[in-house]
Write a protein that holds these residues in place. Structure first.
Motif, mmCIF file in Angstrom:
data_model
loop_
_atom_site.group_PDB
_atom_site.id
_atom_site.type_symbol
_atom_site.label_atom_id
_atom_site.label_comp_id
_atom_site.label_asym_id
_atom_site.label_seq_id
_atom_site.Cartn_x
_atom_site.Cartn_y
_atom_site.Cartn_z
ATOM 1 N N ALA A 48 0.873 -1.178 0.000
ATOM 2 C CA ALA A 48 0.000 0.000 0.000
ATOM 3 C C ALA A 48 0.906 1.223 0.000
ATOM 4 C CB ALA A 48 -0.901 0.001 1.231
ATOM 5 N N ALA A 49 0.341 2.392 -0.290
ATOM 6 C CA ALA A 49 1.146 3.617 -0.286
ATOM 7 C C ALA A 49 1.524 4.018 1.129
ATOM 8 C CB ALA A 49 0.382 4.751 -0.966
ATOM 9 N N SER A 50 0.548 3.958 2.048
ATOM 10 C CA SER A 50 0.831 4.324 3.439
ATOM 11 C C SER A 50 -0.049 3.502 4.373
ATOM 12 C CB SER A 50 0.570 5.814 3.668
ATOM 13 O OG SER A 50 -0.813 6.096 3.489
ATOM 14 N N ILE A 51 0.485 3.244 5.546
ATOM 15 C CA ILE A 51 -0.238 2.507 6.587
ATOM 16 C C ILE A 51 0.011 3.209 7.910
ATOM 17 C CG2 ILE A 51 -0.456 0.321 7.838
ATOM 18 C CD1 ILE A 51 0.586 -1.070 5.321
ATOM 19 N N VAL A 52 -1.047 3.455 8.656
ATOM 20 C CA VAL A 52 -0.953 4.050 9.986
ATOM 21 C C VAL A 52 -1.598 3.070 10.966
ATOM 22 C CG1 VAL A 52 -1.571 5.998 11.454
ATOM 23 C CG2 VAL A 52 -1.097 6.377 9.020
ATOM 24 N N PHE B 176 3.909 4.225 8.378
ATOM 25 C CA PHE B 176 4.791 3.581 7.411
ATOM 26 C C PHE B 176 4.386 4.021 6.012
ATOM 27 C CE2 PHE B 176 4.141 0.807 11.026
ATOM 28 C CZ PHE B 176 5.422 0.467 11.403
ATOM 29 N N GLY B 177 5.351 4.129 5.119
ATOM 30 C CA GLY B 177 5.045 4.381 3.725
ATOM 31 C C GLY B 177 5.275 5.807 3.291
ATOM 32 N N SER B 178 4.741 6.097 2.124
ATOM 33 C CA SER B 178 4.957 7.376 1.458
ATOM 34 C C SER B 178 3.980 8.441 1.931
ATOM 35 C CB SER B 178 4.794 7.186 -0.047
ATOM 36 O OG SER B 178 4.892 8.421 -0.714
#
Length: 127
Positions: free
Chosen positions: A58-62, A73-75
Motif C-alpha cells: 500500500a502507499a501508506s499505513i498508519v 509507514f510508507g509514502s
C-alpha cells in the motif's frame, strides 16, 4: 512490519528478515486497535520502468495502538496515494492480521484480547 502483528503477504520469515523493511516493536501490553492509510495509486503508463514502489503493499499505513501510539509507514507523497482505507477493532478486540490485495489493505482479522492476570490482580479488580 510490526512485531506482534501478522501481515498476509505470502512471504516467508526468511524473506521478511532479509528485506530492508522498517521494524517497530509493540510495547508490553500494547495492541493494534485501528489501521488506516491509502492504497498505492496505479500507474497510468503500461510502458513505464519498474519502480521500487511496485513491491509495496500500500502507499501508506498508519497503526494506532491501545496506548495512544501512532506508527506510520510508507509514502507521504500525494502522487502515490490511492483510495483511503480504515479498519477499527471492536471494543475488547485487537487487530492481529492485515490483508492486502491490488496494492491496498482490503481487511483485517481481529480477535478478543486475552488477559493473563495473576490471581492477585484478579482479586484486586474484584474488590
Amino acid at each position: 512490519r510490526v512485531d506482534g502483528l501478522r501481515i498476509a503477504t505470502g512471504l516467508s520469515e526468511a524473506d521478511l528478515s532479509s528485506s530492508t523493511t522498517q521494524w517497530e516493536s509493540l510495547r508490553k501490553g500494547e495492541r493494534v486497535v485501528e489501521v488506516r492509510g491509502s492504497g498505492l495509486a496505479t500507474g497510468t503508463s503500461s510502458g513505464r520502468r519498474p519502480s521500487p514502489e511496485d513491491d509495496n503493499l500500500a502507499a501508506s499505513i498508519v497503526l494506532l495502538t491501545n496506548q495512544g501510539r501512532t506508527l506510520e509507514f510508507g509514502s507521504k507523497l500525494g502522487s502515490s496515494q490511492g483510495a483511503a482505507f480504515s479498519f477499527k477493532a471492536k471494543i475488547g478486540e485487537e487487530i492481529e492480521q492485515l490483508k492486502f490485495a491490488n496494492k491496498t489493505c482490503t481487511g483485517v482479522n481481529a480477535s478478543p484480547v486475552v488477559v493473563n492476570w495473576t490471581p492477585e490482580q484478579v482479586k484486586a479488580v474484584r474488590n
